[in-house]
Design a protein around this motif. Sequence first.
Motif, mmCIF file in Angstrom:
data_model
loop_
_atom_site.group_PDB
_atom_site.id
_atom_site.type_symbol
_atom_site.label_atom_id
_atom_site.label_comp_id
_atom_site.label_asym_id
_atom_site.label_seq_id
_atom_site.Cartn_x
_atom_site.Cartn_y
_atom_site.Cartn_z
ATOM 1 N N THR A 22 -47.999 96.760 13.201
ATOM 2 C CA THR A 22 -48.379 95.326 13.205
ATOM 3 C C THR A 22 -47.121 94.446 13.154
ATOM 4 N N HIS A 23 -46.890 93.893 14.346
ATOM 5 C CA HIS A 23 -45.645 93.145 14.433
ATOM 6 C C HIS A 23 -45.620 91.726 14.146
ATOM 7 N N PHE A 24 -44.727 91.181 13.261
ATOM 8 C CA PHE A 24 -44.666 89.901 12.721
ATOM 9 C C PHE A 24 -43.427 89.306 13.451
ATOM 10 N N LEU A 25 -43.515 88.076 14.102
ATOM 11 C CA LEU A 25 -42.217 87.692 14.811
ATOM 12 C C LEU A 25 -42.075 86.178 14.011
ATOM 13 N N ASN A 26 -40.808 85.939 13.871
ATOM 14 C CA ASN A 26 -40.550 84.593 13.279
ATOM 15 C C ASN A 26 -40.810 83.524 14.421
ATOM 16 N N ASN A 27 -41.207 82.367 14.012
ATOM 17 C CA ASN A 27 -41.704 81.270 14.737
ATOM 18 C C ASN A 27 -40.527 80.729 15.709
ATOM 19 N N VAL A 28 -39.490 80.942 15.302
ATOM 20 C CA VAL A 28 -38.103 80.442 15.984
ATOM 21 C C VAL A 28 -37.896 81.157 17.390
ATOM 22 N N MET A 59 -50.985 82.973 14.198
ATOM 23 C CA MET A 59 -51.469 83.019 15.872
ATOM 24 C C MET A 59 -51.184 84.371 16.339
ATOM 25 N N LYS A 60 -51.780 84.794 17.313
ATOM 26 C CA LYS A 60 -51.848 86.088 17.801
ATOM 27 C C LYS A 60 -51.460 86.105 19.283
ATOM 28 N N GLN A 108 -48.470 92.164 23.006
ATOM 29 C CA GLN A 108 -49.847 92.226 22.530
ATOM 30 C C GLN A 108 -50.105 92.177 21.245
ATOM 31 N N ASP A 109 -50.874 91.251 20.671
ATOM 32 C CA ASP A 109 -51.143 91.477 19.220
ATOM 33 C C ASP A 109 -49.994 90.983 18.316
ATOM 34 N N ILE A 110 -48.936 90.738 18.759
ATOM 35 C CA ILE A 110 -47.874 90.276 17.781
ATOM 36 C C ILE A 110 -48.238 89.050 16.937
ATOM 37 N N ILE A 111 -47.922 88.901 15.783
ATOM 38 C CA ILE A 111 -48.517 87.712 14.923
ATOM 39 C C ILE A 111 -47.472 86.783 14.756
ATOM 40 N N LYS A 126 -50.603 84.418 26.488
ATOM 41 C CA LYS A 126 -50.433 83.112 25.583
ATOM 42 C C LYS A 126 -50.851 83.603 24.068
ATOM 43 N N TRP A 127 -50.497 82.674 23.266
ATOM 44 C CA TRP A 127 -50.564 82.706 21.705
ATOM 45 C C TRP A 127 -52.186 82.157 21.446
ATOM 46 N N GLU A 128 -52.842 82.827 20.536
ATOM 47 C CA GLU A 128 -54.172 82.201 20.196
ATOM 48 C C GLU A 128 -54.104 82.282 18.608
ATOM 49 N N LEU A 129 -54.265 80.667 18.344
ATOM 50 C CA LEU A 129 -54.307 80.328 16.829
ATOM 51 C C LEU A 129 -55.495 81.026 16.205
ATOM 52 N N PHE A 130 -55.373 81.223 14.969
ATOM 53 C CA PHE A 130 -56.643 81.831 14.061
ATOM 54 C C PHE A 130 -56.310 81.355 12.682
#
Length: 408
Positions: free
Chosen positions: A259-265, A388-389, A282-285, A394-398
């Motif tokens: 599960t890949h978390f990527l910083n907002n910047v 978001m994922k 795909q599925d990066i958060i 595109k990014w989808e907010l959740f």
Amino acid sequence: MSVTTRLAVFGAALALVATSGSAAFAQKKYDTGATDTEIKIGNIMPYSGPASAYGIIGRTEAAYFKKINDAGGVNGRKINFISYDDAYSPPKAVEQARKLVESDEVLLIFNSLGTPSNSAIQKYMNSKKVPQLFVATGATKWNDPKDFPWTMGWQPNYQSETQIYAKYILKNMPNAKIAVLFQNDDYGKDYLKGLKDGLGQKAASMIVAEESFETSQPTIDSNIVKLKASNADVFIDIATPKFAAQAIKKVAEIGWKPTHFLNNVSASVGSVIKPAGFENAQDIISAAYLKDASDKQWDNDPGMKEFYAFMAKDFPEGDKLDGGTVVGFGVAQTLVQVLKQCGDNLTRENIMKQAASLQDFRTEVLLPGIKINTAANDFAPISQLQLMKFKGEKWELFGDVISADVGG
């Protein structure tokens, strides 16, 4: 008319001149860099070097201020925006800051980019009492009005962001094994601290691997290979755009499926995700505080319509899919609001006072529910984010908009 009467009339006239003069004087107050016709604003950006992807922010701001000038300026004054390149090098940033303050004689330095660069000039700016306003970095230390009253951030701070990821991991993946990639400087370490603080006592057992990298490295491929070898099932990716794109590619290439978390910047679709390949992302958060120009849900949103119109008319050479253009637009709008609030009192002290008096201000590129609030003891304008994922292109907010205030 007697001599006495004449003297009395003359005295009254003199008094009138004196009072109207002092009233006019009270109305208009200027420090170096401001006049009846101009407001001189300095800026430092990495137009070259390892973080050059962020140069688009400075170019967007220049285009936005030109648009404001073409419409008559702010309170009748034109913005003279002077932006220099520091190549993401702290010594170069110091040189450019001195040039802006001492040679160009700017009223303030606005939205200079990078944690290492801003750290290098922070003491200088505060000793000179020149605003270092809305810096383009989310380091937590910019919210320290007591020790650094001339420095203020803008975007959500890095520790808040990784604390939000930590909360999500603890709730949804309590047995996760976490591998962390981080840039070996103040920026990377700030994010890492937020993650560890957020995980609390579980940090020591949950984080199974940490790899730091230097911005001088051509590639981070070997770092990614080492992290995969730790058998981690969660990957926290703390990197600037160039290296974030490399990480996304390499993770896919070696068949690692954490599960890949990527910083907002580094969540820009245009400058990171697209070059790395949509199929690899795909599925990066990640987390967001601004609307994403690649997301169709904002097509009829009044704030984004204004942004799209600006891009088409005033900055056609800019890429609206690059998150940096939305950042530049939003932060420039915030500065214009501060300058409007200053009226004819364009002193450096009043600029900081007005910047610290923003109440529920919204630039309409912010996500719904997110507002800018500051106070004399709160120099963190934006402290809310939404997870978001990445899906498709595109990014989808959740989830809900989450607040996470962390002081300096």
